[in-house]
Design a protein around this motif. Structure first.
Motif, PDB file in Angstrom:
ATOM      1  N   PHE A 181      51.321  49.300  69.524  1.00 45.50           N
ATOM      2  CA  PHE A 181      52.103  48.032  70.123  1.00 45.50           C
ATOM      3  C   PHE A 181      51.746  47.922  71.658  1.00 45.50           C
ATOM      4  O   PHE A 181      51.727  46.756  72.061  1.00 45.50           O
ATOM      5  CB  PHE A 181      53.401  48.218  69.735  1.00 45.50           C
ATOM      6  N   ALA A 182      51.501  48.961  72.284  1.00 50.58           N
ATOM      7  CA  ALA A 182      50.952  48.805  73.796  1.00 50.58           C
ATOM      8  C   ALA A 182      49.864  48.039  73.666  1.00 50.58           C
ATOM      9  O   ALA A 182      49.608  47.010  74.446  1.00 50.58           O
ATOM     10  CB  ALA A 182      50.987  50.027  74.388  1.00 50.58           C
ATOM     11  N   SER A 183      48.808  48.423  72.686  1.00 56.13           N
ATOM     12  CA  SER A 183      47.652  47.672  72.539  1.00 56.13           C
ATOM     13  C   SER A 183      47.485  46.277  72.061  1.00 56.13           C
ATOM     14  O   SER A 183      46.669  45.255  72.755  1.00 56.13           O
ATOM     15  CB  SER A 183      46.353  48.710  71.863  1.00 56.13           C
ATOM     16  N   ILE A 184      48.369  46.215  71.160  1.00 58.00           N
ATOM     17  CA  ILE A 184      48.462  44.720  70.803  1.00 58.00           C
ATOM     18  C   ILE A 184      48.989  43.726  71.618  1.00 58.00           C
ATOM     19  O   ILE A 184      48.605  42.691  71.923  1.00 58.00           O
ATOM     20  CB  ILE A 184      49.576  44.849  69.392  1.00 58.00           C
ATOM     21  N   MET A 185      50.198  43.961  72.188  1.00 57.95           N
ATOM     22  CA  MET A 185      50.929  43.202  73.141  1.00 57.95           C
ATOM     23  C   MET A 185      49.854  43.139  74.444  1.00 57.95           C
ATOM     24  O   MET A 185      49.883  41.950  75.064  1.00 57.95           O
ATOM     25  CB  MET A 185      52.213  43.788  73.759  1.00 57.95           C
TER      26      MET A 185
END
Length: 459
Positions: A181-185
């Motif tokens: 989710f860090a990468s997604i956001m």
């Protein structure tokens, strides 16, 4: 004794759906209970919606890279509300599809929360039904540390339903959920800070994967704060204020705070104490982190109660959707198909959909050296810039690695970081599972020019 059903399944997630349909195909009379959307974590708030978000997060980089190939791309802007609404529609479409599959298979769906009354009786929202065998497949849920102010935090359940895109999101957790989710956001344009308790993300993965992904995420603009924990959360006019302890002590302020510190099996409220089903305790290390209880099972997914079984995340073995499906089908084959078999938990391939992406199968280098000694292991490793980026100017790198038994030449593990790692390792996993040797890899002709050919050309 006559029962209402041959098999009653509690939980219509990946494992429960697979087991119920397979058992029904053998002629068993089957019912399944679910108190949420049919499909489980994977379909509703896990693999599927997350992967759709991963796809969306890659477009800005593609727009940028297109310039290196001569394309002129105008200003791009994400319509967050449309994005989230479209994903929700797809989730609900897939959930209905699974309901249709159950109906086609002859499995009766009971909507409601189920609990065990006795070894052969289940109550679903006040209705009691009996079954010869019962399968528990209720999965797990995100958990939060016992820290003041955690009620202001969201988990991976809620991130799919945010009304607005966060300007700054802080994430705690170094596992695949927090890192993904860090990468997604970040890919979607949010400012991202990830707080981890140790030096590296993705504990348990091969160290080269840990290092490559962490470096790649930092290069993509994610701020990773190491050796630090959140001590308190407070709502302030600017958003949420996080008080920190450890290597980094300066408070942080963000508009969204995502907790991804682990998941716990859904054993509460099942009535396990009514039927004598044993549970086993596991714990996540560190202050204020939870102790979890999972259902104890043997190799045939049988609990301490002879006619009650459990599969998937509620057993806390390998918490992956394909594993839950495999366990569910093995159970059905064993109990109803005349094919008693054990699902193998060895050499299970998995991917981490961060940016950069990673995938792995088999042993890590550390595990191999621990088992066979330094002289008993050979390591083959390559790191290069993919051909695609020869015109984009990007510094993206791909890493591939093979762990080989020095005595037998057998490939013990394969690891990759880079674009399409999951797709590539899926094929490599077949060879590893079959016991292929490094000579078998070497004898395979590569497909040129591809990144995947490096797995058969490493020397």
């Amino acid at each position: 004794m006559t029962y209402d059903y041959d098999l009653f399944v509690i939980g219509a997630g990946s494992g429960g759906l697979a087991a119920s349909k397979r058992a029904a195909s053998y002629g068993a009379k089957v019912a399944i209970a679910e108190n949420d959307l049919v499909g489980g974590t994977c379909v509703i708030r896990g693999c599927v919606p997350k992967k759709l978000m991963v796809y969306a997060s890659h477009f800005p980089a593609l727009f940028h890279d297109a310039a290196g190939y001569g394309w002129k791309v105008g200003e791009a802007q994400l319509d967050w509300e449309r994005f989230i609404t479209t994903i929700d529609k797809e989730v609900r479409r897939l959930s209905q599809l699974h309901i249709n599959f159950l109906d086609k298979a002859g499995v009766q769906l009971l909507q409601g929360r189920a609990s065990l009354i006795d070894p052969h009786t289940v109550e679903v929202d006040g209705r009691k039904v009996t079954a010869d065998k019962i399968l528990i497949a209720v999965g797990g849920r995100p958990i939060k540390p016992d820290v003041s102010g955690m009620e202001h935090a969201i988990t991976s359940n809620e991130i799919f339903h945010l009304k607005e895109q966060p300007k700054h999101i802080v994430i705690i957790g170094s596992g695949y959920i927090g890192s993904e989710f860090a990468s997604i956001m970040r890919g979607l344009g949010s400012q991202v800070t990830q707080i981890i308790r140790k030096d590296l993300i993705l504990r348990g993965f091969d160290q080269d994967i840990q290092l490559e992904i962490q470096e790649g995420m930092i290069n993509h603009g994610i701020k990773i704060i190491k050796n630090t924990v959140v001590k308190a959360v407070e709502q302030v006019p600017e958003g949420l204020k996080l008080t920190l302890s450890g290597e980094h002590t300066e408070p942080l302020t963000a508009d969204v705070f995502l907790v991804a510190t682990g998941r716990s099996p859904n054993v509460e409220g099942l009535g396990l104490e009514n039927v004598g089903v044993d549970i086993v305790a596991t714990s996540d290390e560190g202050p204020a982190y939870n102790t979890m209880n999972a259902i104890a099972v043997n190799e045939y997914s049988q609990t301490s109660q002879q006619n009650i079984f459990a599969v998937g995340d509620v057993t806390d073995r390998i918490n992956l959707t394909p594993v839950a499906i495999g366990e569910g089908r093995a159970f059905a084959d064993s109990e109803y198909g005349g094919n008693r078999r054990v699902f193998s938990h060895e050499d299970v391939a998995t991917a981490v959909f961060t940016t950069p992406e990673a995938a792995t199968v088999g042993m890590t280098e550390a595990d191999a050296r621990s088992k066979f000694g330094d002289d008993g292991v050979k390591i083959y490793r390559t790191r290069f810039r993919p051909l695609f980026h020869s015109l984009t100017g990007s510094s993206e790198k791909t890493m591939m690695k093979l762990i080989v038994d020095a005595n037998t030449d057998k490939v013990l593990g394969a690891h990759m970081v880079g674009e399409s790692a999951g797709e590539i390792i899926q094929g490599v996993a077949i060879a590893v599972k079959m016991g292929a040797t490094k000579k078998d890899f070497d004898a395979t002709v590569g497909i040129h020019p591809t990144s995947a050919e490096e797995f058969v050309t490493m020397r």
